[in-house]
Design a protein around this motif. Sequence first.
Motif, PDB file in Angstrom:
ATOM      1  N   GLY A   8       0.826  -1.211   0.000  1.00 60.63           N
ATOM      2  CA  GLY A   8       0.000   0.000   0.000  1.00 60.63           C
ATOM      3  C   GLY A   8       0.854   1.252   0.000  1.00 60.63           C
ATOM      4  N   PHE A   9       0.204   2.405  -0.232  1.00 59.37           N
ATOM      5  CA  PHE A   9       0.933   3.677  -0.242  1.00 59.37           C
ATOM      6  C   PHE A   9       0.956   4.313   1.148  1.00 59.37           C
ATOM      7  CE2 PHE A   9       1.271   8.305  -1.237  1.00 59.37           C
ATOM      8  CZ  PHE A   9       2.580   8.261  -1.698  1.00 59.37           C
ATOM      9  N   PHE A  10      -0.116   4.211   1.905  1.00 60.69           N
ATOM     10  CA  PHE A  10      -0.183   4.596   3.315  1.00 60.69           C
ATOM     11  C   PHE A  10       0.121   6.072   3.567  1.00 60.69           C
ATOM     12  CE2 PHE A  10       0.524   0.055   3.226  1.00 60.69           C
ATOM     13  CZ  PHE A  10      -0.394  -0.404   4.160  1.00 60.69           C
ATOM     14  N   ASP A  11      -0.523   6.969   2.840  1.00 62.46           N
ATOM     15  CA  ASP A  11      -0.383   8.389   3.125  1.00 62.46           C
ATOM     16  C   ASP A  11      -1.115   8.725   4.421  1.00 62.46           C
ATOM     17  OD1 ASP A  11       0.078  11.153   2.929  1.00 62.46           O
ATOM     18  OD2 ASP A  11      -1.804  11.453   1.831  1.00 62.46           O
ATOM     19  N   ILE A 141     -13.160   5.066   6.534  1.00 57.57           N
ATOM     20  CA  ILE A 141     -11.943   5.822   6.834  1.00 57.57           C
ATOM     21  C   ILE A 141     -10.979   5.692   5.659  1.00 57.57           C
ATOM     22  CG2 ILE A 141      -9.971   6.047   8.389  1.00 57.57           C
ATOM     23  CD1 ILE A 141     -11.753   4.842  10.587  1.00 57.57           C
ATOM     24  N   SER A 142     -10.526   6.817   5.158  1.00 53.72           N
ATOM     25  CA  SER A 142      -9.608   6.819   4.015  1.00 53.72           C
ATOM     26  C   SER A 142      -8.770   8.088   4.045  1.00 53.72           C
ATOM     27  CB  SER A 142     -10.389   6.759   2.696  1.00 53.72           C
ATOM     28  OG  SER A 142     -11.126   7.970   2.505  1.00 53.72           O
ATOM     29  N   SER A 143      -7.677   8.072   3.297  1.00 51.28           N
ATOM     30  CA  SER A 143      -6.838   9.269   3.186  1.00 51.28           C
ATOM     31  C   SER A 143      -7.619  10.397   2.529  1.00 51.28           C
ATOM     32  CB  SER A 143      -5.572   8.959   2.381  1.00 51.28           C
ATOM     33  OG  SER A 143      -4.776   7.983   3.022  1.00 51.28           O
ATOM     34  N   THR A 144      -8.464  10.062   1.557  1.00 45.84           N
ATOM     35  CA  THR A 144      -9.270  11.079   0.879  1.00 45.84           C
ATOM     36  C   THR A 144     -10.195  11.793   1.860  1.00 45.84           C
ATOM     37  OG1 THR A 144      -9.212   9.820  -1.186  1.00 45.84           O
ATOM     38  CG2 THR A 144     -10.954  11.481  -0.955  1.00 45.84           C
ATOM     39  N   LEU A 145     -10.852  11.031   2.739  1.00 47.26           N
ATOM     40  CA  LEU A 145     -11.743  11.629   3.732  1.00 47.26           C
ATOM     41  C   LEU A 145     -10.964  12.517   4.694  1.00 47.26           C
ATOM     42  CD1 LEU A 145     -14.421  11.948   5.243  1.00 47.26           C
ATOM     43  CD2 LEU A 145     -13.920   9.787   6.423  1.00 47.26           C
ATOM     44  N   ILE A 146      -9.810  12.079   5.135  1.00 45.65           N
ATOM     45  CA  ILE A 146      -9.024  12.860   6.091  1.00 45.65           C
ATOM     46  C   ILE A 146      -8.515  14.143   5.452  1.00 45.65           C
ATOM     47  CG2 ILE A 146      -6.915  12.865   7.481  1.00 45.65           C
ATOM     48  CD1 ILE A 146      -7.418   9.860   7.943  1.00 45.65           C
ATOM     49  N   ARG A 147      -8.083  14.083   4.191  1.00 53.10           N
ATOM     50  CA  ARG A 147      -7.664  15.309   3.505  1.00 53.10           C
ATOM     51  C   ARG A 147      -8.823  16.301   3.427  1.00 53.10           C
ATOM     52  NH1 ARG A 147      -4.152  11.718   0.435  1.00 53.10           N
ATOM     53  NH2 ARG A 147      -5.866  11.152  -0.955  1.00 53.10           N
ATOM     54  N   ALA A 158     -10.263  14.757  12.120  1.00 55.16           N
ATOM     55  CA  ALA A 158      -9.130  14.219  11.356  1.00 55.16           C
ATOM     56  C   ALA A 158      -8.145  13.524  12.295  1.00 55.16           C
ATOM     57  CB  ALA A 158      -8.438  15.332  10.580  1.00 55.16           C
ATOM     58  N   ASN A 159      -7.892  14.144  13.453  1.00 54.97           N
ATOM     59  CA  ASN A 159      -6.992  13.529  14.437  1.00 54.97           C
ATOM     60  C   ASN A 159      -7.516  12.170  14.895  1.00 54.97           C
ATOM     61  OD1 ASN A 159      -5.295  15.729  14.336  1.00 54.97           O
ATOM     62  ND2 ASN A 159      -6.036  16.652  16.228  1.00 54.97           N
ATOM     63  N   ARG A 160      -8.821  12.099  15.079  1.00 55.23           N
ATOM     64  CA  ARG A 160      -9.417  10.838  15.538  1.00 55.23           C
ATOM     65  C   ARG A 160      -9.227   9.734  14.499  1.00 55.23           C
ATOM     66  NH1 ARG A 160     -15.249  10.488  18.576  1.00 55.23           N
ATOM     67  NH2 ARG A 160     -15.183   8.265  19.095  1.00 55.23           N
ATOM     68  N   LEU A 161      -9.378  10.078  13.233  1.00 53.50           N
ATOM     69  CA  LEU A 161      -9.212   9.079  12.167  1.00 53.50           C
ATOM     70  C   LEU A 161      -7.742   8.748  11.926  1.00 53.50           C
ATOM     71  CD1 LEU A 161     -11.913  10.211   9.585  1.00 53.50           C
ATOM     72  CD2 LEU A 161     -12.150   8.798  11.625  1.00 53.50           C
ATOM     73  N   LYS A 190       9.080  26.653   6.728  1.00 54.83           N
ATOM     74  CA  LYS A 190       8.836  26.677   5.290  1.00 54.83           C
ATOM     75  C   LYS A 190       7.861  25.555   4.943  1.00 54.83           C
ATOM     76  CE  LYS A 190      11.147  26.792   0.791  1.00 54.83           C
ATOM     77  NZ  LYS A 190      12.452  26.698   0.091  1.00 54.83           N
ATOM     78  N   TYR A 191       6.762  25.920   4.354  1.00 57.65           N
ATOM     79  CA  TYR A 191       5.681  24.987   4.062  1.00 57.65           C
ATOM     80  C   TYR A 191       5.995  24.126   2.841  1.00 57.65           C
ATOM     81  CZ  TYR A 191       1.111  23.620   2.164  1.00 57.65           C
ATOM     82  OH  TYR A 191       0.061  22.929   1.633  1.00 57.65           O
ATOM     83  N   THR A 192       5.646  22.837   2.911  1.00 57.57           N
ATOM     84  CA  THR A 192       5.782  21.929   1.777  1.00 57.57           C
ATOM     85  C   THR A 192       4.518  22.031   0.927  1.00 57.57           C
ATOM     86  OG1 THR A 192       7.098  20.413   3.132  1.00 57.57           O
ATOM     87  CG2 THR A 192       6.172  19.547   1.075  1.00 57.57           C
ATOM     88  N   PRO A 193       4.580  22.566  -0.296  1.00 62.51           N
ATOM     89  CA  PRO A 193       3.380  22.880  -1.074  1.00 62.51           C
ATOM     90  C   PRO A 193       2.440  21.703  -1.320  1.00 62.51           C
ATOM     91  CG  PRO A 193       5.317  23.890  -2.059  1.00 62.51           C
ATOM     92  CD  PRO A 193       5.809  22.970  -0.986  1.00 62.51           C
ATOM     93  N   GLU A 194       2.973  20.475  -1.407  1.00 64.30           N
ATOM     94  CA  GLU A 194       2.117  19.338  -1.739  1.00 64.30           C
ATOM     95  C   GLU A 194       1.349  18.798  -0.538  1.00 64.30           C
ATOM     96  OE1 GLU A 194       4.868  16.681  -3.616  1.00 64.30           O
ATOM     97  OE2 GLU A 194       4.415  17.459  -5.609  1.00 64.30           O
ATOM     98  N   ILE A 195       1.642  19.301   0.657  1.00 62.67           N
ATOM     99  CA  ILE A 195       0.905  18.881   1.846  1.00 62.67           C
ATOM    100  C   ILE A 195      -0.456  19.572   1.853  1.00 62.67           C
ATOM    101  CG2 ILE A 195       0.879  18.866   4.365  1.00 62.67           C
ATOM    102  CD1 ILE A 195       2.898  16.973   3.088  1.00 62.67           C
ATOM    103  N   VAL A 196      -1.482  18.844   2.268  1.00 62.76           N
ATOM    104  CA  VAL A 196      -2.844  19.382   2.266  1.00 62.76           C
ATOM    105  C   VAL A 196      -2.893  20.677   3.075  1.00 62.76           C
ATOM    106  CG1 VAL A 196      -3.524  18.012   4.285  1.00 62.76           C
ATOM    107  CG2 VAL A 196      -5.260  18.829   2.693  1.00 62.76           C
ATOM    108  N   GLN A 197      -3.623  21.666   2.564  1.00 64.05           N
ATOM    109  CA  GLN A 197      -3.723  22.975   3.205  1.00 64.05           C
ATOM    110  C   GLN A 197      -4.871  22.993   4.201  1.00 64.05           C
ATOM    111  OE1 GLN A 197      -2.424  26.035   3.305  1.00 64.05           O
ATOM    112  NE2 GLN A 197      -1.291  26.458   1.444  1.00 64.05           N
ATOM    113  N   ILE A 198      -4.566  23.235   5.456  1.00 62.93           N
ATOM    114  CA  ILE A 198      -5.612  23.493   6.432  1.00 62.93           C
ATOM    115  C   ILE A 198      -5.975  24.976   6.335  1.00 62.93           C
ATOM    116  CG2 ILE A 198      -4.878  21.639   7.974  1.00 62.93           C
ATOM    117  CD1 ILE A 198      -3.503  23.710   9.716  1.00 62.93           C
TER     118      ILE A 198
END
Length: 385
Positions: A8-11, A141-147, A158-161, A190-198
Amino acid sequence: MKRGLILGFFDGVHTAHQAVIKSALDYAGEAMLITFKDSPAKYFNQKAEYIYTRKQSLKKIMSLGVSEVIELDFAEIANMPADEYLKFIVQKYNPISISTGYNHTFGKNRSGNPDFLAENADKFGYKYICVPPQMFNDQIISSTLIRKLLKEGNILLANRLLGTNFMLEGTVIRGAQLGRTIGFPTANIKYTPEIVQIPFGVYSARVNNRPAVLNWGMKPTVHNTKELWEESGRWDVYGKELMRLRDRHNREMCLGPTHEEIITAIARDGLKSYKQLPVNLYQIQSKFRDEVRPRFGLLRGREFIMKDAYSFDMSQEGLEKEYENMAKAYTRIFQRCGLNTKMVQSDSGAIGGSVSHEFMVITDTDAGENDVWLYPVEIDIGLYF
């Protein structure tokens, strides 16, 4: 040594991922994990967005008891038929079990799936473990839902999942060294651009397991220094109405009579592309003006509260359109308040701008110098930098 194998990729390594890892450890006692160096989405020219950096995800995987992580280059195996890929990993790593999530796919055209792995288990001599969907409140529960939750600012869910608090990681960059003047440490990450934006905002956080405050988003402008006003050219132009002072480090600053300088500095730090335009920023804030006399009969002290709105656009035409929208919005506000108003052209004075209007509220009583009471709403068109 025979071990369980996890695919799996496990993001993010959320609770559903953790269930897959646990299944391998429970069965085999020891497990290794095969993943990819980067998201398969990139191979298909799709936007890759991550919950964590790969370094963070791999660290979390290892903390769960996985003995080894193998990162493959997805481009090298993307067109490999499913049976060839399965044969490759079985011969190379000789697992006693293979664990995946219920929706894991692999091989050319995604022909490898849980059914394929189950059908070939006896042939290759491994135990196949397919972990069913992990649910929370009727949602898978999925990475898509958490993003999605993180983008919406629902950090607690998100923390709970995730099974742990959402974490940010980045390189510390040199800032204004503000912490040396306010008595507690600060850091610019310095922010990593590919990380999901809160969402932009202020969050309760922990840094090295210590309580902290996190300002997420544009670099905060926390000072009203002489340099900021010199940049706009208004440190000298504003004259005696500008209330000036020095701090204990002998730095010159002022009490803001208006906030174009601060807002423009914030926009300059936060807006990185024309695609982010147009944008409106507003505030309700104290202002300070040492005025010679009251303007147009309106009596106010040297400190007063004003609501400001500032628009940023790509062109003069865009600014003029937003100016008109702003004027209409104020007109509707006054109408709902039951006020009889008339918008008239006014003098911007030291505040600047090429066009300014004020709303005059018509009254039946004497007010100041005239039979009208001026409620100044200074809506300026103009770029200050």
